[in-house]
Scaffold this active site. Structure first.
Site, PDB file in Angstrom:
ATOM      1  N   SER A  59      39.463  40.629  36.567  1.00 11.21           N
ATOM      2  CA  SER A  59      40.149  40.410  35.295  1.00 11.21           C
ATOM      3  C   SER A  59      41.421  39.576  35.426  1.00 11.21           C
ATOM      4  O   SER A  59      42.005  39.191  34.416  1.00 11.21           O
ATOM      5  CB  SER A  59      40.509  41.756  34.654  1.00 11.21           C
ATOM      6  OG  SER A  59      41.447  42.468  35.451  1.00 11.21           O
ATOM      7  N   TYR A  60      41.869  39.290  36.640  1.00 12.06           N
ATOM      8  CA  TYR A  60      43.103  38.538  36.797  1.00 12.06           C
ATOM      9  C   TYR A  60      42.875  37.059  36.483  1.00 12.06           C
ATOM     10  O   TYR A  60      42.089  36.383  37.159  1.00 12.06           O
ATOM     11  CB  TYR A  60      43.643  38.668  38.218  1.00 12.06           C
ATOM     12  CG  TYR A  60      44.105  40.054  38.606  1.00 12.06           C
ATOM     13  CD1 TYR A  60      44.376  41.028  37.647  1.00 12.06           C
ATOM     14  CD2 TYR A  60      44.263  40.413  39.944  1.00 12.06           C
ATOM     15  CE1 TYR A  60      44.790  42.294  38.002  1.00 12.06           C
ATOM     16  CE2 TYR A  60      44.693  41.680  40.301  1.00 12.06           C
ATOM     17  CZ  TYR A  60      44.943  42.618  39.328  1.00 12.06           C
ATOM     18  OH  TYR A  60      45.353  43.873  39.686  1.00 12.06           O
TER      19      TYR A  60
END
Length: 326
Positions: free
Chosen positions: A60-61
């Protein structure tokens, strides 16, 4: 660099883990303060030079670009079998059904996508980023077990949740003969010590490796009170974690600064040394966006604090509301 076993496993990791949320495409995802690839790569290389073999990221980064940057850097700077790569699954990566959470479908898709972005055949530590209240824990644990058995992950870890939830997950996995979690990545630092009440004792009892995130409270423990940065101004997560407790936290930050001045070292070294003195901590996940960040973290490994100094750092702390689970 010192190395320790990761929980009850035989895998050895450095006492410091480089968190790679700092490196990603700023225009993608919810972290506009990230460093683009050409600026982030030197930090990964420097970490390797210092002996850090443990790197943490997430799908998700920065829309997955953190995984891409880390994967390319590892291929260029290190041998794959000599480093420990950790990533995570939970937060949605697209605005469509089944692209988030911990269902069997979501996990199987997420691990393949992460491996593709990393350019690797497996990750060493696959972590659930949060607890999924909409999926039965049995479904999640069996799917993760199958990921390990398929050779796509070596070990499993968990992140911020209540201790009762982690205890349930450990019990269900043991009951069914599934691969158990060997690590807990949780919110812990001098400004937030609520994990000492339940989670840390549980981890110690079960010999779980503890990998605290935000060990420097997103930089708040490293600079004079009131001084800000671009990241602090644009970091919505940091504001949620700390803005409500500023009055109580100020006393802690000032005590860190006072002890740092007495010892003639940067405050970051004091805050990290305090954490490294905790017997239940395996490897804090440090961020680095300036060259001295890695050097300060490395120096903290050899900084010894007395019992009196440890007590002085902890004295001003007051109970906080639970934070970091969302």
């Amino acid at each position: 660099m010192d190395y320790v076993n990761l929980g009850k496993t035989g895998m050895q990791v450095s006492r410091l883990c480089l968190g790679c949320m700092t490196y990603g495409v700023p225009e993608r995802g919810s972290h506009p303060w990230t460093l683009p690839e050409e600026e982030g790569r030197p930090f990964i290389r420097r970490a390797l030079e210092l002996g850090i073999n443990f790197f943490d990221t997430s799908n998700s980064y920065s829309d997955g670009t953190s995984e891409e940057i880390l994967g390319r850097a590892i291929r260029d700077f290190a041998r794959r079998d000599e480093v420990v790569i950790a990533t995570k699954v939970f937060f949605p990566w697209r605005k469509s059904p089944n692209t988030g959470g911990l269902s069997r479908k979501a996990i199987f898709a997420a691990i393949d996508d992460s491996l593709q972005r990393l350019g690797m055949d497996y990750v060493d530590l696959y972590q659930i980023h949060r607890w999924d209240y909409t999926t039965p824990i049995e479904e999640t644990l069996e799917a993760l077990h199958d990921v390990v058995k398929a050779g796509k992950a070596r070990y499993l870890g968990a992140s911020s949740m209540f201790a009762w939830q982690f205890c349930q997950a450990l019990y269900v996995a043991r009951q069914n003969g599934w691969t158990r979690f060997v690590t807990m990545q949780n919110h812990y630092n001098l400004l937030y010590r609520e994990e000492e009440r339940e989670m840390m004792p549980l981890c110690a009892a079960e010999q779980i490796g503890v990998l605290p995130w935000s060990p420097l409270a997103r930089g708040r423990l490293t600079r004079p009170w009131g001084e800000s940065t671009n990241r602090q101004e644009t970091d919505d997560v940091g504001k949620k974690l700390y803005d409500k407790t500023e009055a109580a936290d100020r006393a802690v930050v000032e005590q860190v600064a006072q002890l740092a001045a007495q010892r003639g070292v940067p405050p970051a070294q004091i805050a990290l040394a305090w954490m490294l003195h905790k017997s239940f901590v395996t490897a804090p996940i440090i961020g680095a966006s300036k060259p001295h960040h890695l050097d300060d973290a490395s120096a903290a490994l050899s900084l010894s604090l007395s019992v009196e100094e440890m007590a002085s750092l902890e004295a001003a702390y007051v109970p906080h509301d639970v934070a970091g689970f969302s």
